[in-house]
Design a protein around this motif. Sequence first.
Motif, PDB file in Angstrom:
ATOM      1  N   GLY A   1       7.926 -30.844  -5.082  1.00  0.00           N
ATOM      2  CA  GLY A   1       7.745 -29.551  -4.423  1.00  0.00           C
ATOM      3  C   GLY A   1       6.259 -29.204  -4.387  1.00  0.00           C
ATOM      4  N   GLY A   2       5.935 -28.213  -3.597  1.00  0.00           N
ATOM      5  CA  GLY A   2       4.522 -27.852  -3.387  1.00  0.00           C
ATOM      6  C   GLY A   2       3.769 -27.510  -4.656  1.00  0.00           C
ATOM      7  N   CYS A   3       4.468 -26.927  -5.647  1.00  0.00           N
ATOM      8  CA  CYS A   3       3.765 -26.524  -6.867  1.00  0.00           C
ATOM      9  C   CYS A   3       3.333 -27.718  -7.716  1.00  0.00           C
ATOM     10  N   SER A   4       3.938 -28.864  -7.477  1.00  0.00           N
ATOM     11  CA  SER A   4       3.503 -30.050  -8.233  1.00  0.00           C
ATOM     12  C   SER A   4       2.099 -30.464  -7.789  1.00  0.00           C
TER      13      SER A   4
ATOM     14  N   ALA B   1      -5.481 -16.322  -0.696  1.00  0.00           N
ATOM     15  CA  ALA B   1      -4.840 -16.710  -1.961  1.00  0.00           C
ATOM     16  C   ALA B   1      -4.233 -18.113  -1.850  1.00  0.00           C
ATOM     17  N   GLU B   2      -3.660 -18.421  -0.680  1.00  0.00           N
ATOM     18  CA  GLU B   2      -3.088 -19.759  -0.473  1.00  0.00           C
ATOM     19  C   GLU B   2      -4.191 -20.827  -0.571  1.00  0.00           C
ATOM     20  N   LYS B   3      -5.370 -20.498  -0.033  1.00  0.00           N
ATOM     21  CA  LYS B   3      -6.489 -21.454  -0.127  1.00  0.00           C
ATOM     22  C   LYS B   3      -6.964 -21.590  -1.575  1.00  0.00           C
ATOM     23  N   MET B   4      -6.968 -20.468  -2.280  1.00  0.00           N
ATOM     24  CA  MET B   4      -7.443 -20.505  -3.676  1.00  0.00           C
ATOM     25  C   MET B   4      -6.576 -21.423  -4.536  1.00  0.00           C
ATOM     26  N   LYS B   5      -5.262 -21.463  -4.213  1.00  0.00           N
ATOM     27  CA  LYS B   5      -4.365 -22.368  -4.943  1.00  0.00           C
ATOM     28  C   LYS B   5      -4.760 -23.820  -4.751  1.00  0.00           C
ATOM     29  N   ARG B   6      -5.398 -24.062  -3.600  1.00  0.00           N
ATOM     30  CA  ARG B   6      -5.812 -25.440  -3.280  1.00  0.00           C
ATOM     31  C   ARG B   6      -7.284 -25.665  -3.585  1.00  0.00           C
TER      32      ARG B   6
ATOM     33  N   ASP C   1      12.076 -29.511  -8.818  1.00  0.00           N
ATOM     34  CA  ASP C   1      11.444 -29.265  -7.511  1.00  0.00           C
ATOM     35  C   ASP C   1      10.992 -27.807  -7.492  1.00  0.00           C
ATOM     36  N   ILE C   2       9.679 -27.600  -7.473  1.00  0.00           N
ATOM     37  CA  ILE C   2       9.191 -26.202  -7.439  1.00  0.00           C
ATOM     38  C   ILE C   2       8.601 -25.926  -6.066  1.00  0.00           C
ATOM     39  N   GLY C   3       9.372 -25.204  -5.253  1.00  0.00           N
ATOM     40  CA  GLY C   3       8.939 -24.871  -3.905  1.00  0.00           C
ATOM     41  C   GLY C   3       8.192 -23.556  -3.880  1.00  0.00           C
ATOM     42  N   ALA C   4       8.271 -22.856  -2.754  1.00  0.00           N
ATOM     43  CA  ALA C   4       7.553 -21.588  -2.615  1.00  0.00           C
ATOM     44  C   ALA C   4       8.311 -20.451  -3.284  1.00  0.00           C
ATOM     45  N   SER C   5       9.657 -20.471  -3.177  1.00  0.00           N
ATOM     46  CA  SER C   5      10.393 -19.345  -3.764  1.00  0.00           C
ATOM     47  C   SER C   5      11.414 -19.744  -4.819  1.00  0.00           C
ATOM     48  N   THR C   6      11.794 -21.018  -4.860  1.00  0.00           N
ATOM     49  CA  THR C   6      12.838 -21.417  -5.812  1.00  0.00           C
ATOM     50  C   THR C   6      12.479 -22.693  -6.568  1.00  0.00           C
ATOM     51  N   MET C   7      12.771 -22.684  -7.858  1.00  0.00           N
ATOM     52  CA  MET C   7      12.635 -23.901  -8.672  1.00  0.00           C
ATOM     53  C   MET C   7      14.041 -24.464  -8.880  1.00  0.00           C
TER      54      MET C   7
ATOM     55  N   GLY D   1       5.922 -21.120  -5.880  1.00  0.00           N
ATOM     56  CA  GLY D   1       4.541 -20.982  -5.426  1.00  0.00           C
ATOM     57  C   GLY D   1       4.160 -19.568  -5.020  1.00  0.00           C
ATOM     58  N   ASN D   2       5.138 -18.798  -4.539  1.00  0.00           N
ATOM     59  CA  ASN D   2       4.817 -17.425  -4.136  1.00  0.00           C
ATOM     60  C   ASN D   2       4.293 -16.597  -5.300  1.00  0.00           C
ATOM     61  N   GLN D   3       4.766 -16.924  -6.521  1.00  0.00           N
ATOM     62  CA  GLN D   3       4.301 -16.181  -7.700  1.00  0.00           C
ATOM     63  C   GLN D   3       2.792 -16.363  -7.891  1.00  0.00           C
TER      64      GLN D   3
ATOM     65  N   PRO E   1       5.077 -35.056  -2.390  1.00  0.00           N
ATOM     66  CA  PRO E   1       6.034 -34.412  -3.296  1.00  0.00           C
ATOM     67  C   PRO E   1       6.823 -33.277  -2.645  1.00  0.00           C
ATOM     68  N   ARG E   2       6.249 -32.691  -1.553  1.00  0.00           N
ATOM     69  CA  ARG E   2       6.956 -31.608  -0.851  1.00  0.00           C
ATOM     70  C   ARG E   2       8.040 -32.163   0.070  1.00  0.00           C
ATOM     71  N   ALA E   3       7.981 -33.471   0.331  1.00  0.00           N
ATOM     72  CA  ALA E   3       8.893 -34.075   1.304  1.00  0.00           C
ATOM     73  C   ALA E   3      10.167 -34.619   0.666  1.00  0.00           C
TER      74      ALA E   3
ATOM     75  N   ILE F   1       9.455 -25.440   7.522  1.00  0.00           N
ATOM     76  CA  ILE F   1      10.591 -26.216   8.001  1.00  0.00           C
ATOM     77  C   ILE F   1      10.110 -27.661   8.037  1.00  0.00           C
ATOM     78  N   LYS F   2      10.868 -28.540   7.398  1.00  0.00           N
ATOM     79  CA  LYS F   2      10.480 -29.951   7.386  1.00  0.00           C
ATOM     80  C   LYS F   2      11.612 -30.771   8.002  1.00  0.00           C
ATOM     81  N   ALA F   3      11.248 -31.803   8.732  1.00  0.00           N
ATOM     82  CA  ALA F   3      12.261 -32.669   9.324  1.00  0.00           C
ATOM     83  C   ALA F   3      11.839 -34.118   9.143  1.00  0.00           C
TER      84      ALA F   3
HETATM   85  N1  LIG Z   1      -2.024 -28.596  -2.387  1.00  0.00           N
HETATM   86  C1  LIG Z   1      -1.384 -27.557  -2.896  1.00  0.00           C
HETATM   87  N2  LIG Z   1      -1.829 -26.986  -4.027  1.00  0.00           N
HETATM   88  C2  LIG Z   1      -1.179 -25.938  -4.550  1.00  0.00           C
HETATM   89  N3  LIG Z   1      -0.062 -25.371  -4.038  1.00  0.00           N
HETATM   90  C3  LIG Z   1       0.407 -25.913  -2.926  1.00  0.00           C
HETATM   91  C4  LIG Z   1      -0.212 -27.029  -2.291  1.00  0.00           C
HETATM   92  N4  LIG Z   1       0.511 -27.341  -1.202  1.00  0.00           N
HETATM   93  C5  LIG Z   1       1.536 -26.469  -1.157  1.00  0.00           C
HETATM   94  N5  LIG Z   1       1.467 -25.609  -2.173  1.00  0.00           N
HETATM   95  C6  LIG Z   1       2.396 -24.485  -2.444  1.00  0.00           C
HETATM   96  O1  LIG Z   1       3.708 -25.011  -2.527  1.00  0.00           O
HETATM   97  C7  LIG Z   1       4.652 -24.111  -1.936  1.00  0.00           C
HETATM   98  C8  LIG Z   1       5.367 -24.842  -0.831  1.00  0.00           C
HETATM   99  O2  LIG Z   1       6.033 -25.951  -1.357  1.00  0.00           O
HETATM  100  P1  LIG Z   1       7.351 -26.541  -0.696  1.00  0.00           P
HETATM  101  O3  LIG Z   1       7.044 -27.010   0.659  1.00  0.00           O
HETATM  102  O4  LIG Z   1       7.893 -27.514  -1.664  1.00  0.00           O
HETATM  103  O5  LIG Z   1       8.247 -25.227  -0.640  1.00  0.00           O
HETATM  104  P2  LIG Z   1       9.471 -24.855   0.309  1.00  0.00           P
HETATM  105  O6  LIG Z   1      10.372 -26.030   0.384  1.00  0.00           O
HETATM  106  O7  LIG Z   1       8.971 -24.295   1.586  1.00  0.00           O
HETATM  107  O8  LIG Z   1      10.114 -23.663  -0.511  1.00  0.00           O
HETATM  108  P3  LIG Z   1      11.505 -23.573  -1.300  1.00  0.00           P
HETATM  109  O9  LIG Z   1      11.836 -24.948  -1.778  1.00  0.00           O
HETATM  110  O10 LIG Z   1      11.250 -22.623  -2.425  1.00  0.00           O
HETATM  111  O11 LIG Z   1      12.496 -23.034  -0.321  1.00  0.00           O
HETATM  112  C9  LIG Z   1       3.843 -22.922  -1.401  1.00  0.00           C
HETATM  113  O12 LIG Z   1       3.905 -21.871  -2.341  1.00  0.00           O
HETATM  114  C10 LIG Z   1       2.440 -23.501  -1.303  1.00  0.00           C
HETATM  115  O13 LIG Z   1       1.442 -22.520  -1.469  1.00  0.00           O
END
Ligand SMILES: Nc1ncnc2c1ncn2[C@@H]1O[C@H](COP(=O)(O)OP(=O)(O)OP(=O)(O)O)[C@@H](O)[C@H]1O
Length: 355
Positions: free
Chosen positions: A290-293, A235-240, A191-197, A217-219, A336-338, A19-21
Amino acid sequence: MLFSSKNKIAGLDIGASSIKAAELNLSSKGAELKSFGVVPLQPEVIVDGAIMDAEVVKESIRQVFKEARISSKNVAISVSGHSVIVKKIVVPEMTPQDLEKSIETEAQQYIPFDIGDVNVDFQILERSQSAQPGEMEVLLVAVKKEKVNEHINLVREAGLNPVIIDVDAFAFENAFELNYEVEPGSVALIDIGASTMKINIMQDGVSTFVRDISVGGNQYTEALQKEFNVNYETAEKMKRNQLPDNISPDSVFSVINAVSEDIVVEVQRSFDFFRASAPDVNINKVVLGGGCSLIENIDKFFEEKLGIPVEKINPFRNIKVNQKKFDMEYMESIAPRASVVVGLGLRRVGDKWSK
Ligand SMILES: Nc1ncnc2c1ncn2[C@@H]1O[C@H](COP(=O)(O)OP(=O)(O)OP(=O)(O)O)[C@@H](O)[C@H]1O
Ligand SMILES: [Mg+2]
């Protein structure tokens, strides 16, 4: 009083992973970030866009507002995913007022849901590609009422007052517009978030193609969990790039690349679809957020596969961020997530997509 706290609107982005505000001050001097906060959500709280644990979401909303010390109760929120349909349609030429009255009838044939089950909004496109004389092109936006009401109720129960209901792709676009000059030609905002692009292709500064796809990102997390038999947190740490001792960077890299490949195929598919309806239009640039960027070198990967320059978005580029108030290193790492929450925080009642 014109600028009482009642008139303030904070952005609230209920994402699958957090949740972001954000609260912004808008004045003749420009935009300034006033408050910003993020509260992470466990993966089982929102699954495939469905809110599984409303109590946790409400509690997290309250928490982020408290932590970020946001005073405004009025919020702009957004929805994304399957319940959102954006389509370019052609209708007989008419005034916006007349279209307002007839949009539901016009929209009916283009929407795979019952028209009574959706909220419909539109924007008339000035520059038309397929409209004949006597016709005009319209960007139609339909969102399932069920989804909108679910979000409204949840936000109200968290003690806030939703005054603007937006779509993630348009909120992202709003953040982009504040920070970047409109260039002639087409730009694809992704915008590539955790569950939706969310893909939004803009032509000469106007959105003409929007599609939400259930990848994100969940993928990556799931693929890493499966391949290396590790838990979600690892796994979340491994992505980073924080790898357990017994796992080689190369093996992680190949799993990450395989997922990026799947995602890029989805992007390509949408681009092909867009090009089918606009054969003369080139997509000049991709703007990634988004987080995937934040995945290492994903911009290069996209650039290579798509053959189009890729740039990462910085939604704070033209926003004053007080260095004394905010941890700049953190703000940079999360930028980019903001984008969606910044785009929402910039909304004011009376804007294009607010009703
Ligand atoms: N530094 C990073 N390196 C790699 N992946 C990251 C990093 N930071 C965040 N992520 C991944 O990005 C995703 C979260 O991004 P974001 O905050 O844009 O998503 P969200 O807005 O919560 O989800 P959605 O938009 O799909 O509803 C997660 O899958 C997270 O693991
Ligand atoms: Mg998001």
